[in-house]
Design a protein around this motif. Structure first.
Motif, PDB file in Angstrom:
ATOM      1  N   UNK A 139       5.780  -7.512 -43.027  1.00  0.00           N
ATOM      2  CA  UNK A 139       6.465  -7.186 -41.777  1.00  0.00           C
ATOM      3  C   UNK A 139       6.826  -5.704 -41.791  1.00  0.00           C
ATOM      4  N   UNK A 140       6.420  -5.015 -40.741  1.00  0.00           N
ATOM      5  CA  UNK A 140       6.682  -3.590 -40.584  1.00  0.00           C
ATOM      6  C   UNK A 140       7.683  -3.389 -39.460  1.00  0.00           C
ATOM      7  N   UNK A 141       8.783  -2.723 -39.759  1.00  0.00           N
ATOM      8  CA  UNK A 141       9.731  -2.321 -38.720  1.00  0.00           C
ATOM      9  C   UNK A 141       9.299  -0.933 -38.261  1.00  0.00           C
ATOM     10  N   UNK A 142       8.812  -0.838 -37.023  1.00  0.00           N
ATOM     11  CA  UNK A 142       8.262   0.411 -36.501  1.00  0.00           C
ATOM     12  C   UNK A 142       9.229   1.026 -35.499  1.00  0.00           C
ATOM     13  N   UNK A 143       9.757   2.200 -35.850  1.00  0.00           N
ATOM     14  CA  UNK A 143      10.646   2.945 -34.969  1.00  0.00           C
ATOM     15  C   UNK A 143       9.820   4.016 -34.271  1.00  0.00           C
ATOM     16  N   UNK A 144       9.818   3.974 -32.941  1.00  0.00           N
ATOM     17  CA  UNK A 144       9.022   4.894 -32.140  1.00  0.00           C
ATOM     18  C   UNK A 144       9.953   5.934 -31.521  1.00  0.00           C
ATOM     19  N   UNK A 186      -1.638   2.557 -30.573  1.00  0.00           N
ATOM     20  CA  UNK A 186      -2.843   2.331 -31.382  1.00  0.00           C
ATOM     21  C   UNK A 186      -2.465   1.916 -32.799  1.00  0.00           C
ATOM     22  N   UNK A 187      -1.400   2.502 -33.333  1.00  0.00           N
ATOM     23  CA  UNK A 187      -0.947   2.130 -34.670  1.00  0.00           C
ATOM     24  C   UNK A 187      -0.572   0.653 -34.722  1.00  0.00           C
ATOM     25  N   UNK A 188       0.135   0.183 -33.714  1.00  0.00           N
ATOM     26  CA  UNK A 188       0.503  -1.245 -33.665  1.00  0.00           C
ATOM     27  C   UNK A 188      -0.752  -2.108 -33.678  1.00  0.00           C
ATOM     28  N   UNK A 226      12.387  -6.422 -42.936  1.00  0.00           N
ATOM     29  CA  UNK A 226      11.066  -5.803 -43.014  1.00  0.00           C
ATOM     30  C   UNK A 226      10.690  -5.505 -44.462  1.00  0.00           C
ATOM     31  N   UNK A 227       9.389  -5.405 -44.707  1.00  0.00           N
ATOM     32  CA  UNK A 227       8.904  -4.955 -46.016  1.00  0.00           C
ATOM     33  C   UNK A 227       8.879  -3.433 -46.099  1.00  0.00           C
ATOM     34  N   UNK A 228       8.782  -2.788 -44.939  1.00  0.00           N
ATOM     35  CA  UNK A 228       8.723  -1.332 -44.877  1.00  0.00           C
ATOM     36  C   UNK A 228       9.210  -0.886 -43.504  1.00  0.00           C
ATOM     37  N   UNK A 229       9.936   0.226 -43.480  1.00  0.00           N
ATOM     38  CA  UNK A 229      10.361   0.832 -42.221  1.00  0.00           C
ATOM     39  C   UNK A 229       9.506   2.067 -41.984  1.00  0.00           C
ATOM     40  N   UNK A 230       8.878   2.138 -40.821  1.00  0.00           N
ATOM     41  CA  UNK A 230       8.009   3.251 -40.465  1.00  0.00           C
ATOM     42  C   UNK A 230       8.560   3.932 -39.223  1.00  0.00           C
ATOM     43  N   UNK A 231       8.644   5.255 -39.257  1.00  0.00           N
ATOM     44  CA  UNK A 231       9.095   6.027 -38.105  1.00  0.00           C
ATOM     45  C   UNK A 231       7.921   6.866 -37.635  1.00  0.00           C
TER      46      UNK A 231
END
Length: 401
Positions: free
Chosen positions: A6-11, A22-24, A81-86
């Motif tokens: 699970x990726x927590x994606x902060x945009x 596109x990343x999603x 999440x397993x990783x937080x991505x900004x």
């Protein structure tokens, strides 16, 4: 690739936010579950509807969502999440992270998480190069925050330089590495970079022209694929990449010692522009002009680090050199590869007309046992990524037969 992750994606806000869509898509098609968080500024560039449609999940935007906050939703989001991505990580978000601010959902999640965080900066070149932003980036790196990019290139504002968001597939590779799934996971790679400075006296030195940009890009690209990178750098103009072990040196002798200290390794890439000569004896005092004419500057050759490592008992499985030439590029580089005993040589034409030495782009020819393979002119980041991918294919997974 990311099944069960699970990726927590902060945009964040910025024109580059469109690449987050596109990343999603890239992440979900590789099996990841993406929980999107859209900042208020980010919502000015992409809509919650488009983000939710691609992620297949609810988009979180507000800190004070009463239903979620009844169960401390922001804490749960940050921990599940397993990783937080900004991506994109704006100058504002980086400043908040560096100073510990938590005044909206995104910054609160970043403060509350106990998981690794990967940022993909994107902003105007002047903002990226501003001293405050450089300090913030250094603070985040020291705090253990991972980073991919930014790349060099043209921007929506019409300017050119570092500040472009890394491409979605680059971010995917960096995510894989952060989750321990990169193709170079478990590989130890030594990279040399920048010039060396050989003292003549306390105020003068012998050096080669090198900004260190290509070596830094190579270190970053290898780290993004999961490698443990020992980055041995002379006094370069560009900062070292995030996510590598930096060993700073000044002279060729110091670089030689640092490289041998870093061995054994799976691969070694010698991108440094090591000065060929040094003073036999550097003067302790500044040399003065005198009526007697020019001083006697007795020189001797510096150690040939590439050749030593290629022939040494701790030789890595893959040894890569660089050949900066001004004429007969392929012929001279091919001869250098044989003379040095390395596996690959990347040759480039650094004559003044090319603008490559100290410039943004590079045009290299990869010389191997199979011959010479000319690469089109491209940014140094792109050269680094292509080389890192070739290294990953050559080494293969750890433990593979």
């Amino acid at each position: 690739m990311f099944a069960g992750k699970r990726i927590l994606l902060i945009i964040g806000g910025g024109i580059a936010a469109y690449k987050a869509l596109d990343l999603i898509r890239r992440l979900t098609e590789r099996g990841a579950a993406v929980t999107p968080v859209l900042t208020r500024a980010g919502a000015e560039f992409v809509t919650p509807l488009s983000v939710a449609a691609l992620a297949g999940e609810k988009v979180f935007t507000e800190l004070f969502d009463l239903t979620a906050e009844a169960e401390m939703g922001h804490i749960e989001l940050s921990r599940s999440a397993d990783l937080v991505v900004v991506a994109p990580a704006t100058a504002d978000l980086m400043a908040k992270m560096a100073t510990g601010q938590a005044d909206d959902l995104a910054s609160t999640l970043l403060m509350a998480t106990d998981k690794r965080v990967l940022i993909a900066p994107a902003m105007n070149v002047r903002m990226w190069q501003h001293p405050a932003c450089r300090r913030n980036a250094a603070t985040l790196a020291a705090d253990g925050i991972l980073q991919v990019g930014p790349n060099e290139g043209g921007m929506a504002c019409g300017e050119y330089g570092p500040g472009r968001l890394a491409e979605p597939l680059e971010i995917v590779d960096a995510i894989a590495a952060a989750l321990g799934n990169g193709p170079l996971r478990g590989r130890r790679i030594v990279v040399t970079s920048g010039p060396t400075h050989e003292p003549i006296d306390p105020v003068r030195y012998i050096a080669n022209r090198s900004s260190g940009a290509q070596g830094a890009a190579i270190g970053a690209a290898l780290a993004a694929l999961g490698a443990e990178v020992i980055f041995v750098t002379g006094p370069a103009e560009v900062p070292p990449p995030a996510g590598v072990e930096v060993v700073a040196v000044d002279t060729a002798a110091e670089m030689r010692a640092a490289v041998h200290e870093a061995l054994p390794a799976d691969a070694a890439i010698f991108a440094a522009a090591v000065a060929d000569w040094r003073m036999k004896t550097a003067r302790a005092e500044k040399i003065k002009k005198t009526p007697d004419g020019l001083p006697d500057l007795a020189l001797e050759e510096n150690p040939d680090i590439l050749a030593e490592v290629a022939a040494g008992p701790d030789r890595p499985g893959l040894v890569v050199g660089f050949a900066a030439e001004t004429e007969n590029v392929v012929e001279n580089a091919t001869a250098k590869r044989a003379r040095k005993g390395c596996d690959w040589i990347l040759a480039n034409d650094v004559s003044p007309a090319t603008g490559i030495m100290g410039g943004r782009d590079n045009a290299v020819t990869l010389i191997t046992d199979e011959g010479a393979e000319a690469w089109e002119r491209m940014g140094k980041d792109a050269v680094a990524r292509r080389l890192a991918e070739r290294v990953a294919r050559a080494l293969g997974p750890v433990g593979a037969a």
